[in-house]
Design a protein around this motif. Structure first.
Motif: not given
Length: 720
Positions: A449-450, A534-537, A544-546
């Motif tokens: 998911g990244n 696309a990655v279900g997040r 925030l993860a990036h």
């Protein structure tokens, strides 16, 4: 744009004449004052009655510097907002330069507060210390034991209005580096109850805008311009115009770019211009249609060999487990301020001239008029008036409308002032627009998911190339204003590739509120949402993860969290969807959550916009909220319905009926939250605009449709 300026060298000496204390910064870094007839770069004036005047070097088009810079001076001196007035500085780039622009006086790039924060505070502090020193001398006290509160000097068991010490203070030497007040001493900076100084006069009609200038015996000049960019006058016949009551004369401008019609009043000028018969030389004029321009831009996105590569992280796209792709198109946009362009020129008794203008970049027209009239710069005076909006239009590198007025005046006998007036239709078809752009973006994603790769191609018309500002923004052949917001994104993006291709200009391009961020924020934030889905997040969590641990990343994350919290992200009202976007521009960070009803087969209604902003120290929270609200509305209105189109090179739109601004009923509510900050102030006039359109697009995507072509109505979206 962030500007940091040292106070050292700002404050060395002070002087004044009569009952006026003038504090300012001259070209050598010393304070100086008037000699009775001339003022040398004053920032602060104090009269014998204790009235303080802040001299504002940034013009006022509604964005608030007259209030903001006055607040800084009032705070440092120790007077209330009711005890301070303001006036606009004369044109003198050596003394009033925008510290972000080099030796150039101008307002733009959301730099007013950023580049003047220390400068104006220092000027106010110097005035305070001079007045305290004068009172201490008169009272036989220590200056350090005195203070100024609400315009009264107190201490040593005495008190007196500060005006009583103006004359004595004029003879004293200002401190080289006066002590600025600490944040715990501020009563005005950051105070949400401080209101704009210009609200009352704008509400009661006393405010003087450039359009309000009416000089004795003036003529109105309106121009018949070619229907296509690049056209010239071949000939004209004014036989019918001569029958219009109030018509004076018609003449071709010296540059052959238009026919000037002179009349006693605006209506007569409009009627006489319509009665003209003009033959145009269109041999070098633009003939393309909007469809052709779009085709050229979209084709350029596919031409790899033509890209000027800005970033080229080698992480390959083929290592991604999933790849998503989207192509975007952004049309030409007009600025469409409420006050159409205008200015007035008159001859002075000393052989010089005065330009009355809502002058956003006074240095440009000052130099142009000096050349046109063959006068030294000191013989050209620019009186800056209020402007009814601009959004960048009054800041052309060519000083276009001021040059028009000068050429219309120079070919008269100069016995009568000439007021150049543009109609709304002239303004809409005036030829200076936010350029059209295309983006093609491919994002590679991993199974966990990244983002693992990001390929971003941009094609469009450069604003800066070929202008006096090329050296300011163009580096290694790349106009930074075309790619800002992508090439410098705070997101942690591995495998980041960014390329730019310049395409042929269809019109005279010009910065538009937030410049390149108008399209780059949209492409970036819509793609971030697409990637998250696309990655279900979750869209907020994915962003925030990036965002890493750098100061910029943490500030961006903080406004995103605040906006999400205040909007109750993830829990919209029943029947509604939410969209989010966050962007850094002009040194500031703004996150917006938009909640809509409708979408899909139903009309979209914007129910609520929740904003969070970090613009450093919030000098005037009330002004900041107003600017965010205005920026949101401006960005949404354009994205929803607006575009400038060409047919055979001729602009199709003519007025607000076919270039519709945002209506008050288009947004249910806007809520703005300001992040507490001790960082230096950054821009606020423009940063509210970039996240607005992508936040709306992401809300619409949540209802089932990706919007990749603007305006949104061209991509099948209808609004309630």
């Amino acid at each position: 744009m962030t500007v940091s300026t040292s106070r050292r060298g700002f404050l060395k000496a002070a002087a004044a004449t009569g009952a006026l204390l003038v504090v300012g910064l001259n070209a050598k870094g010393a304070f100086a004052a008037a000699d009775g007839t001339t003022q040398i770069n004053p920032f602060v004036k104090i009269s014998e009655d204790g009235r303080v005047v802040a001299v504002i070097k940034h013009f006022e088009k509604g964005q608030g510097p007259a209030t903001g810079l006055s607040t800084l001076i009032a705070e440092e001196i120790g007077v209330g907002m009711e005890q301070i007035d303001y006036e606009f500085a004369p044109s003198n780039p050596e003394l009033y330069a925008n510290l972000a622009f080099g030796q150039f006086q101008g307002t733009g790039g959301s730099t007013a507060m950023a580049n003047s924060f220390l400068q104006y505070r220092s000027a106010g502090a110097a005035a305070r210390e001079l007045l305290k020193a004068a009172a201490a001398e008169a009272w036989g006290a220590e200056a350090s034991a005195l203070d100024i509160v609400d315009g009264v000097i107190i201490g040593n068991d005495q008190s007196a209005p500060l005006g009583e010490f103006v004359a004595r203070a004029a003879a004293l030497e200002a401190p080289a580096e006066p002590q600025l007040k600490s944040p715990d001493q501020w009563r005005l900076i950051g105070n949400p109850d401080v209101r704009r100084l210009d609200s009352e006069i704008k509400g009661n009609g006393q405010a003087m805008f450039a359009m309000d200038v009416h000089l004795p015996n003036q003529m109105i000049a309106m121009l018949a311009r070619p229907p296509q960019s690049g056209g010239l006058v071949a000939s004209f016949d004014d036989t019918e115009a001569q029958t219009v009551k109030g018509f004076i004369r018609a003449a071709t401008l010296p540059n052959n770019a238009a026919v000037a019609v002179y009349a006693e009043n605006t209506w007569a000028a409009i009627q006489a211009r319509e009665a003209l018969t003009v033959e145009w030389d269109l041999s070098q004029a633009e003939t393309r249609s909007s469809a052709q321009i779009k085709e050229e831009i979209m084709a350029a996105l596919e031409a790899d060999a033509e890209f000027n590569v800005l970033k080229n992280d080698p992480a390959p796209m083929d290592k991604a487990d999933k790849v998503i792709e989207q192509t975007f198109y952004f049309p030409l946009l007009a600025h469409a301020p409420m006050e159409p362009l205008n200015c007035t020129i008159e001859a002075n008794e000393d052989g010089g001239i005065t330009l009355h203008d809502g002058a956003q970049f006074p240095t440009g027209p000052h130099m142009a008029l000096s050349q046109i009239f063959e006068l030294p710069m000191e013989k050209v005076r620019i009186k800056t008036m209020l402007a009814g909006g601009s959004f960048g239009r009054r800041a052309t590198p060519t000083a276009d409308y001021q040059v028009e007025a000068a050429l219309a005046f120079v070919i008269t006998d100069r016995s009568r002032p000439v007021k150049l007036v543009w109609s709304r239709e002239d303004d809409m078809r005036g030829g200076y627009y936010r350029p059209a752009f295309g983006h093609k973006v491919r994002v590679g994603l991993s199974d966990d998911g990244n983002i693992v790769a990001w390929d971003h191609r941009i094609a469009g018309q450069s604003i800066m190339k070929g202008t006096a500002f090329e050296g300011f923004s163009v580096r290694d052949g790349v106009d930074h204003s075309s790619v800002e917001g992508v090439s410098d994104t705070p997101y942690d993006i591995p495998g980041f590739h960014v390329g730019l291709t310049d395409t042929k200009k269809a019109t005279s391009t010009l910065w538009w509120r937030s410049v390149g961020h108008t399209h780059t924020a949209y492409a970036m934030e819509v793609m971030m949402d697409m990637a998250a889905r696309a990655v279900g997040r979750d869209a907020v969590e994915f962003r925030l993860a990036h965002l890493g641990d750098s100061k910029d990343q943490q500030r961006k994350a903080a406004v995103l969290k605040l906006a999400a919290e205040k909007a109750n992200w993830g829990n919209p009202t029943a029947g509604r969807t939410q969209g989010v976007a966050v962007h850094k521009s002009f040194g500031s960070f703004v996150a917006e959550v938009i909640e809509i009803s409708g979408g899909g087969a139903e009309d979209v209604q914007i129910e609520k916009v929740t904003c969070a902003v970090d613009c450093g120290i919030a000098v005037n929270p009330d002004v900041i909220k107003a600017q965010i609200e205005g920026g949101v509305g401006y960005g949404l209105g354009a994205a929803m319905r607006d575009e400038i189109t060409l047919t055979g090179g001729v602009v199709d739109q003519f007025n607000f009926p076919d270039y519709e601004p945002l209506r008050i009923g288009d947004i249910g509510a806007i809520e703005t939250h300001i992040m507490p900050s001790a960082e230096p102030p950054t821009g606020i006039g423009e940063p509210g605009t970039p996240p607005s359109a992508p936040a709306l697009a992401n809300a619409i995507a949540g209802a089932g449709q990706i919007v990749a072509v603007l305006p949104m109505v061209n991509d099948g979206i209808s609004f309630a």
